[in-house]
Design a protein around this motif. Sequence first.
Motif, PDB file in Angstrom:
ATOM      1  N   ASP A 261     112.032  66.101 133.312  1.00  9.37           N
ATOM      2  CA  ASP A 261     112.394  66.364 131.911  1.00  9.37           C
ATOM      3  C   ASP A 261     113.511  67.399 131.813  1.00  9.37           C
ATOM      4  OD1 ASP A 261     110.522  64.559 131.048  1.00  9.37           O
ATOM      5  OD2 ASP A 261     108.973  66.057 130.632  1.00  9.37           O
ATOM      6  N   SER A 262     113.372  68.504 132.565  1.00 14.33           N
ATOM      7  CA  SER A 262     114.396  69.553 132.529  1.00 14.33           C
ATOM      8  C   SER A 262     115.711  69.040 133.101  1.00 14.33           C
ATOM      9  CB  SER A 262     113.930  70.783 133.312  1.00 14.33           C
ATOM     10  OG  SER A 262     112.776  71.353 132.720  1.00 14.33           O
ATOM     11  N   ALA A 263     115.634  68.247 134.178  1.00 14.64           N
ATOM     12  CA  ALA A 263     116.849  67.693 134.772  1.00 14.64           C
ATOM     13  C   ALA A 263     117.549  66.761 133.788  1.00 14.64           C
ATOM     14  CB  ALA A 263     116.507  66.935 136.059  1.00 14.64           C
ATOM     15  N   GLU A 264     116.776  65.973 133.022  1.00 19.06           N
ATOM     16  CA  GLU A 264     117.376  65.038 132.069  1.00 19.06           C
ATOM     17  C   GLU A 264     118.063  65.772 130.923  1.00 19.06           C
ATOM     18  OE1 GLU A 264     118.751  61.493 131.112  1.00 19.06           O
ATOM     19  OE2 GLU A 264     117.531  61.952 132.886  1.00 19.06           O
ATOM     20  N   LYS A 265     117.482  66.897 130.496  1.00 19.12           N
ATOM     21  CA  LYS A 265     118.132  67.697 129.444  1.00 19.12           C
ATOM     22  C   LYS A 265     119.477  68.219 129.933  1.00 19.12           C
ATOM     23  CE  LYS A 265     113.904  69.228 127.094  1.00 19.12           C
ATOM     24  NZ  LYS A 265     113.031  70.393 126.781  1.00 19.12           N
ATOM     25  N   HIS A 266     119.529  68.651 131.199  1.00 19.81           N
ATOM     26  CA  HIS A 266     120.791  69.125 131.786  1.00 19.81           C
ATOM     27  C   HIS A 266     121.808  67.988 131.814  1.00 19.81           C
ATOM     28  CE1 HIS A 266     123.301  71.413 134.747  1.00 19.81           C
ATOM     29  NE2 HIS A 266     123.634  70.187 135.114  1.00 19.81           N
ATOM     30  N   ARG A 267     121.379  66.808 132.253  1.00 16.01           N
ATOM     31  CA  ARG A 267     122.291  65.664 132.319  1.00 16.01           C
ATOM     32  C   ARG A 267     122.840  65.336 130.936  1.00 16.01           C
ATOM     33  NH1 ARG A 267     117.897  63.336 135.379  1.00 16.01           N
ATOM     34  NH2 ARG A 267     118.273  63.500 137.626  1.00 16.01           N
ATOM     35  N   ASP A 268     121.966  65.287 129.939  1.00 15.54           N
ATOM     36  CA  ASP A 268     122.386  64.928 128.583  1.00 15.54           C
ATOM     37  C   ASP A 268     123.444  65.896 128.060  1.00 15.54           C
ATOM     38  OD1 ASP A 268     120.669  62.798 128.587  1.00 15.54           O
ATOM     39  OD2 ASP A 268     119.092  63.796 127.421  1.00 15.54           O
ATOM     40  N   PHE A 269     123.201  67.206 128.258  1.00 12.38           N
ATOM     41  CA  PHE A 269     124.145  68.199 127.751  1.00 12.38           C
ATOM     42  C   PHE A 269     125.493  68.095 128.449  1.00 12.38           C
ATOM     43  CE2 PHE A 269     126.225  72.343 128.109  1.00 12.38           C
ATOM     44  CZ  PHE A 269     126.388  72.652 126.770  1.00 12.38           C
ATOM     45  N   TYR A 270     125.482  68.036 129.781  1.00  9.60           N
ATOM     46  CA  TYR A 270     126.749  68.064 130.514  1.00  9.60           C
ATOM     47  C   TYR A 270     127.472  66.720 130.499  1.00  9.60           C
ATOM     48  CZ  TYR A 270     126.365  72.873 131.969  1.00  9.60           C
ATOM     49  OH  TYR A 270     126.310  74.245 131.954  1.00  9.60           O
ATOM     50  N   ASP A 271     126.756  65.620 130.288  1.00 12.19           N
ATOM     51  CA  ASP A 271     127.446  64.338 130.109  1.00 12.19           C
ATOM     52  C   ASP A 271     128.357  64.410 128.880  1.00 12.19           C
ATOM     53  OD1 ASP A 271     126.249  63.250 132.301  1.00 12.19           O
ATOM     54  OD2 ASP A 271     124.856  61.963 131.210  1.00 12.19           O
ATOM     55  N   GLU A 272     127.922  65.139 127.859  1.00 12.77           N
ATOM     56  CA  GLU A 272     128.718  65.310 126.649  1.00 12.77           C
ATOM     57  C   GLU A 272     129.770  66.401 126.839  1.00 12.77           C
ATOM     58  OE1 GLU A 272     129.874  63.967 123.286  1.00 12.77           O
ATOM     59  OE2 GLU A 272     127.753  63.490 123.544  1.00 12.77           O
ATOM     60  N   TYR A 273     129.357  67.522 127.392  1.00 12.19           N
ATOM     61  CA  TYR A 273     130.229  68.691 127.498  1.00 12.19           C
ATOM     62  C   TYR A 273     131.412  68.443 128.427  1.00 12.19           C
ATOM     63  CZ  TYR A 273     131.468  73.648 127.939  1.00 12.19           C
ATOM     64  OH  TYR A 273     132.137  74.847 127.921  1.00 12.19           O
ATOM     65  N   LEU A 274     131.196  67.684 129.489  1.00 11.01           N
ATOM     66  CA  LEU A 274     132.240  67.477 130.487  1.00 11.01           C
ATOM     67  C   LEU A 274     133.120  66.262 130.187  1.00 11.01           C
ATOM     68  CD1 LEU A 274     130.185  68.266 133.723  1.00 11.01           C
ATOM     69  CD2 LEU A 274     131.752  69.767 132.497  1.00 11.01           C
ATOM     70  N   ALA A 275     132.811  65.545 129.109  1.00 15.73           N
ATOM     71  CA  ALA A 275     133.653  64.426 128.699  1.00 15.73           C
ATOM     72  C   ALA A 275     134.744  64.951 127.771  1.00 15.73           C
ATOM     73  CB  ALA A 275     132.809  63.366 127.984  1.00 15.73           C
ATOM     74  N   VAL A 276     135.986  64.897 128.212  1.00 18.19           N
ATOM     75  CA  VAL A 276     137.082  65.491 127.442  1.00 18.19           C
ATOM     76  C   VAL A 276     138.232  64.502 127.286  1.00 18.19           C
ATOM     77  CG1 VAL A 276     136.574  67.898 127.953  1.00 18.19           C
ATOM     78  CG2 VAL A 276     137.940  66.557 129.574  1.00 18.19           C
TER      79      VAL A 276
END
Length: 433
Positions: free
Chosen positions: A286-301
């Motif tokens: 669960d914690s790993a998936e929250k990290h993925r969700d945030f950085y999938d958005e944050y690192l898309a530029v």
Amino acid sequence: MSYAYHAYEAVHMMLSPARGFSDAMHLAFKNPANPLTYTPVGRSIAASCELFERTTRRYGKPAFGLSETTINGVKTAVEERVVWERPFCRMVYFDRRIEGRRKPQPKVLLVAPMSGHYATLLRGTVEAFLPGHEVYITDWTDARLVPITAGGFDLDDYIDYVIAMLQMLGPETHVMAVCQPAVPVLAAIARMEADNDPNAPRSMTLMGGPIDTRRSPTEVNNMAVERGIDWFRQRCITTVPFPHPGSFRRVYPGFLQLSGFMAMNLDRHVTAHHDMFKYLVRGDGDSAEKHRDFYDEYLAVMDLTAEFYLQTVETVFIEHALPKGTMMHRDKPVDCSAIRRVALMTVEGEKDDISGVGQTQAAHDLCANIPDDKRVHYLQLGVGHYGVFNGSRFRSEIAPRIADFMLTLDMEAAKSRRDAGATEARKALKVAS
């Protein structure tokens, strides 16, 4: 900086073999048939491979993924439809598939920031307003995907785009500008009011925007003033390499902007990735998936056109043209005192380190001729820049206030129409008698 983009692409190509090897290792140590998969060593190798893949990946544009919403306790399907489009932007409508006759609800145009991240950064903002509003959003296009034959795109073009969208949606629209677009949206409405445009929106809500960066200047604001426009022109602008569709277009590349974002809070990002490694090793999915969700958005530029980026930096952050009254749009002055009919709400975050407290509120001083009963300012305690338009406090404290502001204006407009209709009816009866 002319070869920075080429160097960036070359590094990605050179990393391809290492990424392939890492992917193979990751699959091997995630394979249920491999006994090492269940050991601390196996989990550590798999975690290391995933982190390597994620830190070297080129992140594509995320999807909104808002396929349904809940209206009055009933799940309702949502369909994304493009209802307006030009080379550098399209307007997306979130069509709620409501059966039967629709009750009129506030029409909202969300103007997403064109500052590196995609419009999907406002996914939570859209989601919060979907149950009770007709929601539209500006979906800006990555400049490296726009052929150079499509022409340029600068701050004047941005303002033109906003005006065109508002004219299409009509005068009952409520426009919300999140961060960067606060200035061009305010300028667009000032021009519409100066021209007595009948399609000027019913209200504008400016959220965490740099209206006057001389107030509570942040590190970002000070850097712009200290370095001057030539520094940004020499160090931030490069050319899109072949074979991207926008080859040879001069841009401020997204990867440079992302490096600036991350440098501001580097320790936080390093800690987050270290925590991700620990989550993967101990199997905390669960914690790993929250990290993925945030950085999938944050690192898309996305890339910005050079002319838009430089004009924005100079006009907004160096010259402070809007609050000084010197801003022009296509050789016409941007006079915020011309705004009389459009209601104004400003929202700020107490801990905002991008747009300091007072910078957005400055719009009230500029829009001196908006009646007092059509203006509201709200300061949300305990939130930073991101919390102004997303997160739990946005959903529970900010969004309801904005919704109430818009609904009140719609109810007043409806009452005015009824009163006007009744007056006309009485006049007609008097004439007939």
